[in-house]
Design a protein around this motif. Structure first.
Motif, mmCIF file in Angstrom:
data_model
loop_
_atom_site.group_PDB
_atom_site.id
_atom_site.type_symbol
_atom_site.label_atom_id
_atom_site.label_comp_id
_atom_site.label_asym_id
_atom_site.label_seq_id
_atom_site.Cartn_x
_atom_site.Cartn_y
_atom_site.Cartn_z
ATOM 1 N N ASN B 141 0.967 -1.512 -0.168
ATOM 2 C CA ASN B 141 -0.075 0.681 0.211
ATOM 3 C C ASN B 141 1.105 1.347 -0.375
ATOM 4 N N MET B 142 1.742 1.213 0.507
ATOM 5 C CA MET B 142 2.528 2.724 0.953
ATOM 6 C C MET B 142 3.805 2.983 0.245
ATOM 7 N N PHE B 143 3.767 1.762 -0.764
ATOM 8 C CA PHE B 143 5.196 2.103 -1.041
ATOM 9 C C PHE B 143 4.862 1.392 -2.805
ATOM 10 N N MET B 144 4.657 0.356 -2.533
ATOM 11 C CA MET B 144 3.914 0.066 -4.553
ATOM 12 C C MET B 144 2.717 0.518 -4.953
ATOM 13 N N PHE B 163 4.626 2.472 -11.908
ATOM 14 C CA PHE B 163 4.651 2.078 -12.211
ATOM 15 C C PHE B 163 4.090 0.909 -11.830
ATOM 16 N N ASP B 164 2.769 0.068 -11.671
ATOM 17 C CA ASP B 164 1.613 -0.890 -10.934
ATOM 18 C C ASP B 164 2.735 -1.766 -10.654
ATOM 19 N N PHE B 165 3.698 -2.059 -9.795
ATOM 20 C CA PHE B 165 4.367 -3.056 -9.228
ATOM 21 C C PHE B 165 3.725 -4.065 -9.076
ATOM 22 N N LEU B 166 2.801 -4.580 -8.446
ATOM 23 C CA LEU B 166 1.995 -5.697 -8.037
ATOM 24 C C LEU B 166 1.072 -6.282 -8.950
ATOM 25 N N ALA B 167 0.460 -5.308 -9.608
ATOM 26 C CA ALA B 167 0.373 -6.357 -11.331
ATOM 27 C C ALA B 167 0.766 -6.446 -12.878
ATOM 28 N N ASN B 168 1.655 -5.770 -12.531
ATOM 29 C CA ASN B 168 3.037 -5.995 -13.554
ATOM 30 C C ASN B 168 3.795 -6.576 -13.139
ATOM 31 N N LEU B 172 8.505 -10.812 -9.216
ATOM 32 C CA LEU B 172 9.738 -9.616 -8.093
ATOM 33 C C LEU B 172 8.844 -8.834 -7.338
ATOM 34 N N SER B 173 7.513 -8.208 -7.182
ATOM 35 C CA SER B 173 7.562 -7.556 -6.168
ATOM 36 C C SER B 173 7.684 -8.390 -4.813
ATOM 37 N N ILE B 174 6.832 -9.298 -5.071
ATOM 38 C CA ILE B 174 6.855 -10.959 -3.736
ATOM 39 C C ILE B 174 8.398 -11.186 -3.319
ATOM 40 N N ILE B 175 9.421 -11.142 -4.692
ATOM 41 C CA ILE B 175 10.747 -11.995 -3.982
ATOM 42 C C ILE B 175 10.796 -10.327 -3.216
ATOM 43 N N GLY B 253 -2.133 -13.609 -7.742
ATOM 44 C CA GLY B 253 -2.567 -13.031 -9.325
ATOM 45 C C GLY B 253 -1.629 -12.733 -9.622
ATOM 46 N N PRO B 254 -2.234 -11.759 -11.109
ATOM 47 C CA PRO B 254 -2.742 -11.983 -11.547
ATOM 48 C C PRO B 254 -2.965 -13.252 -12.429
ATOM 49 N N GLY B 255 -4.114 -13.707 -12.381
ATOM 50 C CA GLY B 255 -4.070 -14.977 -12.529
ATOM 51 C C GLY B 255 -3.409 -16.068 -12.174
ATOM 52 N N THR B 256 -2.335 -16.586 -12.447
ATOM 53 C CA THR B 256 -2.170 -17.882 -11.118
ATOM 54 C C THR B 256 -0.014 -16.748 -11.397
ATOM 55 N N GLN B 257 0.032 -15.992 -11.747
ATOM 56 C CA GLN B 257 1.323 -15.420 -11.764
ATOM 57 C C GLN B 257 2.138 -15.221 -10.961
#
Lengths: 276, 306
Positions: B141-144, B163-168, B172-175, B253-257
């Motif tokens: 929420n506060m960074f990405m 950049f929409d990290f968690l959608a695009n 990588l964002s989770i890593i 998600g998105p999907g099972t990404q």
């Protein structure tokens, strides 16, 4: 030690290290600061860092809206309960293995450790069904039982590595003086073992407080500790940054303080004594 | 394998009676832990194994029937399974790379003389003490966040498109989030190991004219190799089971990404109520973890002997 480092180099190291340290810590600092902002200031662009009207209304709001204290107490009860229960079971075992080792002691220890390697998801289904059938879903008792079991190997290992450092001669002397087994434990071993037990207690409370697989899967509204409660902010409600920050700050502050006190034990406990 | 303490302690050689007494007492004291862990290990795992051979859905109670290996073939041919295996490995390897390289660099830095070393240490350790749900939500929420996040503001400041990290780039964002949590662990352990390096050895190497780079490669790195192995193995055990970070950020998600094996089994069990399929997935996860555990146990077994 002839570490004759020039002051200039020391200054540069200091600046670099502090910069990196603050960058790594920044998300936590930012959460702390945001918790004292109004929701409007929390999403202001450009962001405000220090010069805003500090308010504590978020804390009051989080409590009144979702009974924060209840979840906080769930965390306290579950982490302390599972730790104390674990210590109760582990202390005799670790004591016996450290002072009366047999040929199989090492195998037993390694086997205990191997239970920790089992991925939780491998037993998620049966645990969920057992909990459902026994009425343990969403109860603090259920969470205490599971967390005791998953952390028991770590508790035993940590205690074992500490107990092994207690010189056997002292126990021998006590025994010569005619101390019985129970007296030996109460008057001789316990005082010497207290630092090790305290470290184990601290580390385990940290682990139990932050455990976020079983607490998320086996609890709901009633018994949810803070891990699960904060997860509810992943809904659109999470867009209320100031409230999310207030709830988060209260959830992490106690453990940050505990953890800073037990840095050394952290290394030892988490590597099962492999790195001291 | 050599048993380290096969040599009896003096304590027990004196009085045969006392030894016998102590032995049985010792057994009695070990029993509760052993029995509990034995039950914890065998009962649920046997149930998982049994369920994995059944067609069993919680939405259709009483319809359970033996299904052989159907669940396994279903799971192993599901495209989501391969994506999950890939994602699991990507998370493990990605986080390991960042934390081991970063942790070594940070440990080397923190080992240098400086002002306020204790405080910097405290700052660096902090992320490890944060509960996973808080860490993930704060980052999300506060960074990405592409509208209100700090990264979006920084991007705009530099004249870039937020950049929409968690959608695009969900994986990588989770890593990145998980690496932030584990970097302190690697740093702390490597720093502890580094501090046990003999100061005189370093000086001797320096006097022999070894530069900083060759000192690092020939002296420091070999000394750290054991600690690095411990870091890799222990982190792998935990990273194979990353769960909360995925649950609160992308929900797989998105999907099972961004679905890893743990999350896939969770979704199969508690969202689709497919007990049989989820159990088969669980067994596969157990097998994977055992391969890693095999090496970890050997490592720690060796340190017991040392």
């Amino acid at each position: 030690m002839a570490r004759n480092v020039s002051t200039g180099r020391k200054l540069i190291t200091t600046v670099v290290a502090w910069t990196i340290g603050i960058l790594i810590f920044f998300p936590i600092l930012w959460t702390f600061l945001t918790s004292f902002k109004t929701e409007a200031q929390a999403i202001a662009s450009p962001p405000v860092f220090l010069f805003f009207d500090w308010t504590t209304e978020n804390y009051a709001e989080v409590q009144s809206r979702s009974d924060y204290l209840k979840h906080f107490m769930n965390s306290v009860i579950v982490s302390f309960g599972s730790t104390l229960l674990g210590l109760l079971i582990a202390i005799p075992s670790a004591w016996a293995m450290a002072f009366s080792p047999t040929k199989r002691t090492k195998d037993v220890l390694m086997w205990m450790l191997s239970t920790k390697m089992m991925p939780p998801v491998g037993v998620l289904v049966p645990m969920y069904l057992i909990f459902r059938n026994w009425g343990l879903l969403d109860t603090r008792t259920g969470l205490v039982i599971v967390l005791t079991l998953i952390n028991l190997p770590i508790i035993i290992w940590m205690l074992y590595t500490y107990f092994k450092e207690i010189p056997g001669e002292i126990l021998e002397a006590a025994r010569m003086d005619g101390a019985s087994l129970s007296k030996e434990i109460i008057y001789v071993l316990t005082p010497m073992a207290i630092p090790g037990i305290a470290s184990t207690l601290l580390l385990n409370i940290i682990l139990a407080w932050n455990e976020a697989f079983w607490t998320l899967n086996l609890s709901a509204a009633k018994a949810a500790p803070l891990t699960a409660f904060i997860a509810s902010y992943s809904s659109p409600e999470g867009l209320f940054y100031a409230k999310l920050s207030a709830a988060s700050t209260m959830a992490i502050a106690p453990i940050l303080i505990l953890g800073w006190f037990s840095q050394k034990q952290l290394v030892r406990g988490l590597t099962f004594g492999a790195v001291k | 394998m050599r048993v380290p303490f096969s040599e009896p302690r003096r304590l027990h050689t004196g009085d045969a009676m006392a030894t016998l007494h102590t032995r049985s007492a010792a057994r009695l004291m070990i029993a509760p832990s052993v029995l509990l862990l034995l039950a914890w290990m065998i009962v649920p795992l046997a149930m998982t194994l049994y369920f994995s051979l059944l067609r069993y859905n919680l939405l259709m109670p009483g319809m359970e029937e033996f299904a052989g290996l159907t669940n396994y073939t279903y799971f192993l041919t599901d495209p989501a399974f391969f994506q999950a295996i890939f994602n699991t490995l990507a998370i493990v390897l990605g986080v390991l790379f960042i934390t081991v390289v970063g942790g070594t660099a940070l440990a080397l830095l923190l080992d240098q003389p400086m002002f306020g070393q204790g405080i910097v240490r405290i700052l660096v350790i902090a992320p490890f003490l944060i509960m996973p749900t808080v860490a993930a939500l704060v980052w999300k929420n506060m960074f990405m966040n592409p509208v209100n996040g700090l990264f979006a503001w920084l991007a705009k400041l530099l004249g870039l498109q937020p950049f929409d990290f968690l959608a695009n780039a969900p994986l990588l964002s989770i890593i990145l989030i998980v690496a932030w949590q584990w970097l302190p662990f690697a740093t702390l352990i490597l720093l502890t190991a580094l501090q046990s390096l003999d100061e005189e050895q370093k000086e001797a190497a320096q006097m022999d004219g070894a530069g900083a780079v060759s000192r690092f490669i020939y002296l420091v790195l070999p000394h750290l190799s054991r600690a690095i192995t411990v870091v890799i193995l222990i982190q792998t055990i935990f990273l194979l089971s990353v769960f909360a970070e995925i649950l609160v950020t992308t929900n797989g998600g998105p999907g099972t990404q961004s679905t890893n094996l743990t999350f896939l089994v969770y979704a199969q069990a508690l969202l689709q109520f497919d007990v049989g399929g989820a159990s088969a997935g669980g067994i596969i996860a157990v097998i994977l973890a055992n391969i890693v555990a095999f090496f970890l146990m050997r490592m720690i077994g060796k340190t017991l002997e040392a």
